[in-house]
Design an enzyme around this catalytic site. Structure first.
Site, PDB file in Angstrom:
ATOM      1  N   HIS A  15      39.670  -2.865 -23.889  1.00 17.79           N
ATOM      2  CA  HIS A  15      38.794  -1.840 -24.475  1.00 17.79           C
ATOM      3  C   HIS A  15      39.567  -0.565 -24.779  1.00 17.79           C
ATOM      4  O   HIS A  15      40.428  -0.148 -24.018  1.00 17.79           O
ATOM      5  CB  HIS A  15      37.573  -1.551 -23.588  1.00 17.79           C
ATOM      6  CG  HIS A  15      37.870  -0.988 -22.231  1.00 17.79           C
ATOM      7  ND1 HIS A  15      37.873   0.365 -21.980  1.00 17.79           N
ATOM      8  CD2 HIS A  15      38.158  -1.597 -21.050  1.00 17.79           C
ATOM      9  CE1 HIS A  15      38.126   0.574 -20.696  1.00 17.79           C
ATOM     10  NE2 HIS A  15      38.314  -0.602 -20.102  1.00 17.79           N
ATOM     11  N   ASP A  22      37.969   2.356 -25.479  1.00 14.39           N
ATOM     12  CA  ASP A  22      37.244   3.566 -25.070  1.00 14.39           C
ATOM     13  C   ASP A  22      37.681   3.938 -23.649  1.00 14.39           C
ATOM     14  O   ASP A  22      38.230   3.111 -22.918  1.00 14.39           O
ATOM     15  CB  ASP A  22      35.721   3.368 -25.135  1.00 14.39           C
ATOM     16  CG  ASP A  22      35.198   2.334 -24.158  1.00 14.39           C
ATOM     17  OD1 ASP A  22      35.896   1.315 -23.924  1.00 14.39           O
ATOM     18  OD2 ASP A  22      34.095   2.530 -23.616  1.00 14.39           O
ATOM     19  N   ASP A  70      43.439   2.645 -17.686  1.00 14.07           N
ATOM     20  CA  ASP A  70      42.113   2.051 -17.919  1.00 14.07           C
ATOM     21  C   ASP A  70      41.574   2.468 -19.274  1.00 14.07           C
ATOM     22  O   ASP A  70      40.931   3.478 -19.409  1.00 14.07           O
ATOM     23  CB  ASP A  70      41.178   2.488 -16.793  1.00 14.07           C
ATOM     24  CG  ASP A  70      39.759   1.947 -16.936  1.00 14.07           C
ATOM     25  OD1 ASP A  70      39.562   1.004 -17.716  1.00 14.07           O
ATOM     26  OD2 ASP A  70      38.864   2.495 -16.273  1.00 14.07           O
ATOM     27  N   GLU A  83      33.164  -0.414 -23.246  1.00  8.27           N
ATOM     28  CA  GLU A  83      33.251  -0.936 -21.888  1.00  8.27           C
ATOM     29  C   GLU A  83      32.802   0.100 -20.873  1.00  8.27           C
ATOM     30  O   GLU A  83      32.119  -0.217 -19.900  1.00  8.27           O
ATOM     31  CB  GLU A  83      34.685  -1.390 -21.583  1.00  8.27           C
ATOM     32  CG  GLU A  83      34.788  -2.377 -20.414  1.00  8.27           C
ATOM     33  CD  GLU A  83      34.947  -1.716 -19.046  1.00  8.27           C
ATOM     34  OE1 GLU A  83      34.755  -2.411 -18.036  1.00  8.27           O
ATOM     35  OE2 GLU A  83      35.268  -0.504 -18.975  1.00  8.27           O
ATOM     36  N   ASP A 142      42.766  -5.431 -16.986  1.00  5.74           N
ATOM     37  CA  ASP A 142      41.930  -4.251 -16.758  1.00  5.74           C
ATOM     38  C   ASP A 142      41.685  -4.104 -15.257  1.00  5.74           C
ATOM     39  O   ASP A 142      40.684  -3.558 -14.830  1.00  5.74           O
ATOM     40  CB  ASP A 142      40.602  -4.390 -17.521  1.00  5.74           C
ATOM     41  CG  ASP A 142      39.864  -3.063 -17.657  1.00  5.74           C
ATOM     42  OD1 ASP A 142      40.486  -2.004 -17.415  1.00  5.74           O
ATOM     43  OD2 ASP A 142      38.664  -3.084 -17.991  1.00  5.74           O
ATOM     44  N   THR A 190      17.210  32.101  -4.903  1.00  5.92           N
ATOM     45  CA  THR A 190      16.279  31.507  -3.943  1.00  5.92           C
ATOM     46  C   THR A 190      15.188  30.752  -4.690  1.00  5.92           C
ATOM     47  O   THR A 190      14.037  31.165  -4.728  1.00  5.92           O
ATOM     48  CB  THR A 190      15.678  32.605  -3.052  1.00  5.92           C
ATOM     49  OG1 THR A 190      15.258  33.678  -3.892  1.00  5.92           O
ATOM     50  CG2 THR A 190      16.706  33.110  -2.067  1.00  5.92           C
ATOM     51  N   ARG A 239      27.673  -1.818  -6.156  1.00  5.67           N
ATOM     52  CA  ARG A 239      28.609  -2.886  -6.510  1.00  5.67           C
ATOM     53  C   ARG A 239      28.034  -4.185  -5.960  1.00  5.67           C
ATOM     54  O   ARG A 239      27.592  -4.221  -4.806  1.00  5.67           O
ATOM     55  CB  ARG A 239      29.969  -2.634  -5.868  1.00  5.67           C
ATOM     56  CG  ARG A 239      30.642  -1.374  -6.353  1.00  5.67           C
ATOM     57  CD  ARG A 239      31.220  -1.572  -7.744  1.00  5.67           C
ATOM     58  NE  ARG A 239      31.527  -0.277  -8.340  1.00  5.67           N
ATOM     59  CZ  ARG A 239      32.081  -0.139  -9.535  1.00  5.67           C
ATOM     60  NH1 ARG A 239      32.368  -1.204 -10.268  1.00  5.67           N
ATOM     61  NH2 ARG A 239      32.318   1.055 -10.018  1.00  5.67           N
ATOM     62  N   SER A 260      34.319  -3.483 -11.305  1.00  2.73           N
ATOM     63  CA  SER A 260      33.543  -4.422 -12.101  1.00  2.73           C
ATOM     64  C   SER A 260      34.107  -4.452 -13.514  1.00  2.73           C
ATOM     65  O   SER A 260      34.427  -3.418 -14.073  1.00  2.73           O
ATOM     66  CB  SER A 260      32.085  -3.984 -12.172  1.00  2.73           C
ATOM     67  OG  SER A 260      31.605  -3.709 -10.879  1.00  2.73           O
ATOM     68  N   HIS A 276      39.345   6.691 -13.711  1.00  2.86           N
ATOM     69  CA  HIS A 276      38.049   7.375 -13.599  1.00  2.86           C
ATOM     70  C   HIS A 276      38.176   8.722 -12.889  1.00  2.86           C
ATOM     71  O   HIS A 276      37.165   9.308 -12.528  1.00  2.86           O
ATOM     72  CB  HIS A 276      37.003   6.515 -12.854  1.00  2.86           C
ATOM     73  CG  HIS A 276      36.619   5.257 -13.574  1.00  2.86           C
ATOM     74  ND1 HIS A 276      35.386   4.680 -13.432  1.00  2.86           N
ATOM     75  CD2 HIS A 276      37.297   4.488 -14.465  1.00  2.86           C
ATOM     76  CE1 HIS A 276      35.337   3.582 -14.181  1.00  2.86           C
ATOM     77  NE2 HIS A 276      36.484   3.452 -14.811  1.00  2.86           N
TER      78      HIS A 276
END
Lengths: 462, 462
Positions: free
Chosen positions: A85, A87, A124, A157, A184, A319, A332, A403, A431
């Site tokens: 992928h 993206d 990734d 993805e 991946d 507040t 997961r 995943s 990530h």
């Protein structure tokens, strides 16, 4: 192999081309990057064409397009379908990056003395799928392409591959192959090469808790009107018990109890808990009672809050008793758990935990089925042989926590076993801020992929 | 009274001047509004001078300045010290406002058939302190100023009045008075006027929970490494038990158990639970077991999360196991509870609830002591008489949930009882989007303040 020399001679060019691709901020989750995602698709198309692929095209979908290309050298020979992928994940929080996420730089690190490329998507999955394009180029240049090859590189993805199932269903003939090859995932280390044979599934939910119909002054209403943040925290705290078991009724019903023998073997993988804790700067690990860290991340289902927000989050103090609070919560999943079913069970459970003083809304975001790859297949054996050739060691079969939702789609729709031949490391910070990918991983990966083609042809003929 | 006619004749001018002040976004919590906060101070100074005050000055502090002005008509006469604040709460979330927070508009509502001014600060506290400036103008114009008056209008009330204690200590002689008059609270309704005789204190904390030293991929590490959001939610859920009692050890030690008689009287105030729930669009109220809504907001201490954030909060999904999670948590305190002590107890408790898998940091933001006003004082009796004159009804003494931390400072440093003569309504949405203040409240407030001066002089002479 002559292609090995080609890779060595062209390594600077191979790196430079990847850097160029990494400069395109193809964040599929955020509509403001739409033009860039499309630009990345064009880049992939050009790269495939230049490497020697035929029928290269950008295939439209209701979302971002799939880039396709192929080289059929002989219809009687086995065909490898390459999936990847283009993206990438969002790069925020930007302020935690040491260098700009879309201005790649090469830096040496303790684990990467030969340098690593720091950029969003480096591991990734741009850096990983691009190895396949370059391995293909090398094999073409040296006349060493031994199998037919088809490329399917998608752009959704990171947002759940929503349109890929239909694309595959509508293009079964075009995608017909003997194996799917995917890079991946990660390996244990360059010294301890491994091939992933199991992947967890994913159910990703967004929840919204509404208290009063507007933000209130906590001095005037606090203590008498339910605060949606307090309620959200309470519900979240009830999603797991003291043993960190997930409390959603029915959640574990289809979870396989793995044999003591299997677990013993799994725990023989090289793993240093002290080093793991030191690198993360944590005093203790924490997870489901009765399981080791390798089991918790490999074979057990988990639940994590990926994001939470509500009320005043600016500087200073306000507040306020807010009207709403939100969270993103993902689970997961392990083999046999169905993400649709789990999403439904989660929704019911979450709603049941909400008191009458608030309203809750639970929305499934996206999900994916778990996958298991048989180690007896020709594809797995070819991967094992390729790793042996390049790394000089037998690959350890591992189950990975992440995943790749698409894998189960290949099994169901195309009846193909996905071979998860990844070259990242768990420390690559995918990530996360400062994502990186080792130069050595990149180059050895290209070599191993070329070796896979050779071995897949050889083993298919037996 | 001639000043009453003056108020009627000048009401359009009085409203226009207030709108002008409301157009200045004097948000003290956010440094980007610094110039505007100072501009508001200048506006206050000009207004006092034009109304006829002497010795008007902008008194610097290490933070935002205090605006001072006075009119001494005869040193033998009693002196009223007027306190208010020209700073306002942040206006976010801006998207929930029906009109821009700093572009005031007048709209009619169910509760305000004669119109209300919608703007940040309209009720808290610009619209309320400005009534005193206008009442003063009216009394000066009509020769009806019967007491000496001193104005002290500060610019840091919404961020804890950090520099006011020192200012008062250093200016005791200058501020010497017989009573402090403050309009920064609300009344039950225009039909059921009330005067506040008790205010809760405040302890405002920020907490930070750190798990791993960087954001991680939840697929790779989830389930094995503590997630700081999950941990934060769990700790927050443990801060209150099933009865919504606060679990901080020692928290209730100094909380006074009020007599059954007092509670009975308190619950006689007009209050319609069905209407309360309907206006907030909630099915049920929620609070400390064993107490009514009026008790929960008036005489009991409370705990609210005012803000929470961590992980990915953008659009779409990101499977991150974040490094950090944060919350802003505040507690309303009742008489005898000390906010410094409570902050310390909270910190210890919060830290004790954190498992070894995370690090926590607890930082007190700001706080204020609770206050009780004796109804036997000359000041209270003057307020009661003024309300009787203008509203034709006896004021109900109420305890209010909010905090005006400064009140205890007056009691301790200047030995003065604060008279909390506020004209807002609980529905004014202070600290919220669409804050507003009724035109009628504004004009009747000015009248009542003028009547207070007359009665304070009269009752002081007895």
């Amino acid at each position: 192999m002559a292609s090995k020399d080609y890779i060595q001679q062209n390594k600077d060019k191979f790196i430079e081309e990847l850097l160029e691709l990494l400069r395109i901020p193809s964040v599929s989750a955020d509509p403001k990057f739409k033009e860039d995602v499309l630009k990345a698709a064009s880049y992939v198309k050009e790269s495939l064409a230049q490497a020697g692929a035929d029928k290269v095209e950008i295939c439209p979908t209701p979302g971002y397009p799939v880039v396709y290309g192929e080289k059929i050298i002989d219809t009687a020979l086995p065909t490898v379908l390459v999936y990847g992928h283009y993206d990438v994940q969002p790069a925020d929080p930007y302020e935690l990056w040491d260098s700009a996420p879309f201005e790649p730089v090469i830096k040496k690190t303790e684990l990467h003395p030969e340098g690593a490329i720091f950029a969003r998507g480096s591991a990734d999955d741009k850096g990983q799928f691009y190895m396949h394009v370059k391995a293909f180029e090398a094999m073409m240049a040296e006349g060493e392409l031994t199998c037919n090859v088809k490329f399917m590189i998608e752009g959704e993805e990171e947002v759940g591959s929503d349109n890929l199932a239909n694309f595959i269903k509508e293009n079964k003939e075009k995608l017909k192959s003997d194996v799917v090859l995917i890079s991946d995932t990660s390996m244990l280390s360059l010294e301890t090469p491994s091939v992933t044979v199991g992947l967890r599934g994913l159910a990703y939910m967004q929840v919204e808790v509404t208290g009063p119909n507007r933000d209130l002054h906590s001095g005037t209403y606090g203590g008498a009107v339910a605060n949606p943040i307090n309620i959200l925290c309470k519900i979240i705290s009830q999603l797991q018990d003291e043993d960190r078991k997930i409390t959603v009724p029915g959640f574990y019903d289809k979870v396989e109890e793995l044999s003591a023998e299997y677990r013993k073997k799994l725990n023989e993988a090289p793993f240093d808990l002290q080093d793991y804790k030191r690198k993360l700067d944590i005093k203790e690990v924490e997870g489901e009672a009765g399981f080791t860290t390798l089991e918790r991340t490999g074979i057990r289902p988990t639940l994590d809050v990926n994001g939470i927000w509500g009320g005043y989050i600016g500087e200073g103090a306000k507040t306020v008793l807010p009207s709403k609070a939100y969270a993103k919560i993902s689970m997961r999943l392990v083999p046999h758990q169905d993400h649709h079913e789990i999403s439904e069970l989660f929704q019911k459970h979450f709603e049941s935990l909400a008191p009458d003083s608030v309203k809750v809304k639970v929305t499934p975001h996206h999900g994916g089925k778990p996958a298991v790859v048989p180690t007896s297949s020709v594809g797995y054996k070819a991967a094992e042989a390729a790793v042996q050739e390049v790394f000089g060691k037998k690959a350890i079969p591992t189950r990975e926590g992440g995943s790749v939702p698409i894998t189960s789609l290949f099994q169901e729709e195309l009846k193909l076993d996905p071979i998860l031949l990844g070259f990242g490391l768990d420390t690559d910070a995918i990530h996360s801020p400062n994502e990186h990918y080792g130069i050595k991983n990149y180059l050895l990966g290209i070599e191993t992929i070329a070796a896979f083609f050779k071995n897949f042809r050889k083993l298919s003929e037996k």
